[in-house]
Scaffold this active site. Structure first.
Site, PDB file in Angstrom:
ATOM      1  N   CYS A 181      47.000  47.707 143.878  1.00 32.92           N
ATOM      2  CA  CYS A 181      48.309  48.125 144.402  1.00 32.92           C
ATOM      3  C   CYS A 181      48.077  49.242 145.417  1.00 32.92           C
ATOM      4  O   CYS A 181      46.934  49.491 145.815  1.00 32.92           O
ATOM      5  CB  CYS A 181      49.255  48.549 143.278  1.00 32.92           C
ATOM      6  SG  CYS A 181      48.745  50.017 142.361  1.00 32.92           S
TER       7      CYS A 181
ATOM      8  N   ASN B 248      47.229  52.833 142.809  1.00 36.13           N
ATOM      9  CA  ASN B 248      46.441  52.699 141.564  1.00 36.13           C
ATOM     10  C   ASN B 248      46.840  53.748 140.516  1.00 36.13           C
ATOM     11  O   ASN B 248      46.006  54.211 139.743  1.00 36.13           O
ATOM     12  CB  ASN B 248      44.925  52.756 141.843  1.00 36.13           C
ATOM     13  CG  ASN B 248      44.050  52.283 140.679  1.00 36.13           C
ATOM     14  OD1 ASN B 248      42.964  52.814 140.430  1.00 36.13           O
ATOM     15  ND2 ASN B 248      44.488  51.297 139.940  1.00 36.13           N
TER      16      ASN B 248
ATOM     17  N   CYS C  37      50.370  53.300 139.214  1.00 40.32           N
ATOM     18  CA  CYS C  37      51.487  52.650 138.496  1.00 40.32           C
ATOM     19  C   CYS C  37      51.195  51.174 138.208  1.00 40.32           C
ATOM     20  O   CYS C  37      50.791  50.815 137.103  1.00 40.32           O
ATOM     21  CB  CYS C  37      52.796  52.747 139.277  1.00 40.32           C
ATOM     22  SG  CYS C  37      53.376  54.434 139.534  1.00 40.32           S
ATOM     23  N   ARG C  38      51.421  50.315 139.210  1.00 33.80           N
ATOM     24  CA  ARG C  38      51.435  48.865 138.955  1.00 33.80           C
ATOM     25  C   ARG C  38      50.074  48.278 138.597  1.00 33.80           C
ATOM     26  O   ARG C  38      49.962  47.532 137.619  1.00 33.80           O
ATOM     27  CB  ARG C  38      52.014  48.123 140.173  1.00 33.80           C
ATOM     28  CG  ARG C  38      53.472  48.415 140.439  1.00 33.80           C
ATOM     29  CD  ARG C  38      53.877  48.000 141.831  1.00 33.80           C
ATOM     30  NE  ARG C  38      53.178  48.792 142.844  1.00 33.80           N
ATOM     31  CZ  ARG C  38      53.189  48.575 144.138  1.00 33.80           C
ATOM     32  NH1 ARG C  38      53.870  47.544 144.622  1.00 33.80           N
ATOM     33  NH2 ARG C  38      52.535  49.356 144.972  1.00 33.80           N
ATOM     34  N   SER C  39      49.032  48.572 139.392  1.00 27.67           N
ATOM     35  CA  SER C  39      47.741  47.919 139.095  1.00 27.67           C
ATOM     36  C   SER C  39      47.079  48.451 137.824  1.00 27.67           C
ATOM     37  O   SER C  39      46.468  47.651 137.097  1.00 27.67           O
ATOM     38  CB  SER C  39      46.783  47.940 140.296  1.00 27.67           C
ATOM     39  OG  SER C  39      46.409  49.242 140.671  1.00 27.67           O
TER      40      SER C  39
ATOM     41  N   ASP D  33      58.699  47.317 142.253  1.00 24.32           N
ATOM     42  CA  ASP D  33      57.903  48.530 142.468  1.00 24.32           C
ATOM     43  C   ASP D  33      58.596  49.756 141.863  1.00 24.32           C
ATOM     44  O   ASP D  33      59.586  50.248 142.417  1.00 24.32           O
ATOM     45  CB  ASP D  33      57.682  48.738 143.970  1.00 24.32           C
ATOM     46  CG  ASP D  33      56.682  49.854 144.243  1.00 24.32           C
ATOM     47  OD1 ASP D  33      56.415  50.661 143.319  1.00 24.32           O
ATOM     48  OD2 ASP D  33      56.163  49.916 145.366  1.00 24.32           O
TER      49      ASP D  33
HETATM   50  P1  4NP Z   1      51.435  52.146 142.750  1.00 21.13           P
HETATM   51  O1  4NP Z   1      52.653  53.170 143.031  1.00 21.13           O
HETATM   52  O2  4NP Z   1      51.027  51.609 144.103  1.00 21.13           O
HETATM   53  O3  4NP Z   1      52.078  51.123 141.886  1.00 21.13           O
HETATM   54  O4  4NP Z   1      50.366  52.925 142.078  1.00 21.13           O
HETATM   55  C1  4NP Z   1      52.674  54.092 144.055  1.00 21.13           C
HETATM   56  C2  4NP Z   1      51.970  55.252 143.929  1.00 21.13           C
HETATM   57  C3  4NP Z   1      52.000  56.204 144.932  1.00 21.13           C
HETATM   58  C4  4NP Z   1      52.764  55.956 146.057  1.00 21.13           C
HETATM   59  C5  4NP Z   1      53.472  54.784 146.181  1.00 21.13           C
HETATM   60  C6  4NP Z   1      53.426  53.846 145.175  1.00 21.13           C
HETATM   61  N1  4NP Z   1      52.832  56.929 147.079  1.00 21.13           N
HETATM   62  O5  4NP Z   1      53.547  56.713 148.060  1.00 21.13           O
HETATM   63  O6  4NP Z   1      52.140  57.967 146.955  1.00 21.13           O
END
Ligand code: 4NP
Length: 156
Positions: free
Chosen positions: A9, A12, A14-16, A126
């Site tokens: 993702c 790294n 949240c989702r992945s 998301d």
């Molecule tokens: P992830 O979530 O891609 O599911 O880990 C996010 C984590 C950080 C950010 C966006 C999404 N960010 O913009 O910092």
């Protein structure tokens, strides 16, 4: 030989990591731990400082815990081009991840979207933007279930 899966993702955190932890639990419950190597990484380097990655985002940790799962100390790591040879599949959470992964790896043949293994292909909800970690959990769980079934049907 084990099938090596890298969930990807943006951050790294949240989702992945949720996908990594949910898929590992599913594989374990199926008694198939030896058949898979499971990891997760970010397209962005934003959550890694001097080689040390951020922990899983607290609300993601909390939803995993609510479903009886621990993050086991998982910290963010960034995907690298060298990962191409180390993994068989790069399972992305959304279309933007797919474009970034293909650019970073310089190849697209191992890249898939998690929700393409379900009856409702598209992006994983998301939670960074929605704040809804339960919906993200449900999407990811369904994707992981479809992925495990698809790989099992392939004889993996
Ligand atoms: P992830 O979530 O891609 O599911 O880990 C996010 C984590 C950080 C950010 C966006 C999404 N960010 O913009 O910092």
């Amino acid at each position: 030989m084990a099938t090596r899966i890298m969930f990807v993702c943006l951050g790294n955190i949240c989702r992945s990591p949720m996908a990594e932890i949910i898929f590992r639990d599913m594989v374990k419950k199926s008694g198939r731990e030896k058949d898979f190597v499971i990891a997760s990484s970010a397209t962005s380097g934003e959550n890694v400082w001097n080689g040390v990655g951020a922990e899983v985002y607290p609300p993601a940790k909390k939803i995993l815990a609510a479903h009886g799962l621990s993050t086991g100390g998982k910290r963010a790591v960034q995907l690298t081009a060298a990962d191409y040879d180390k993994y068989d599949l790069f399972i992305c959470m959304d279309g933007s991840n797919v474009r970034n992964v293909n650019r970073m790896l310089g190849k697209a043949d191992k890249t898939r979207k998690l929700m393409s293994f379900t009856a409702r292909p598209g992006d994983v909800s998301d939670p960074w933007y929605t704040g809804d970690f339960e919906t993200a959990y449900r999407d990811i769980w369904e994707g992981c279930e479809g992925l495990l079934k698809a790989l099992t049907d392939e004889g993996r």
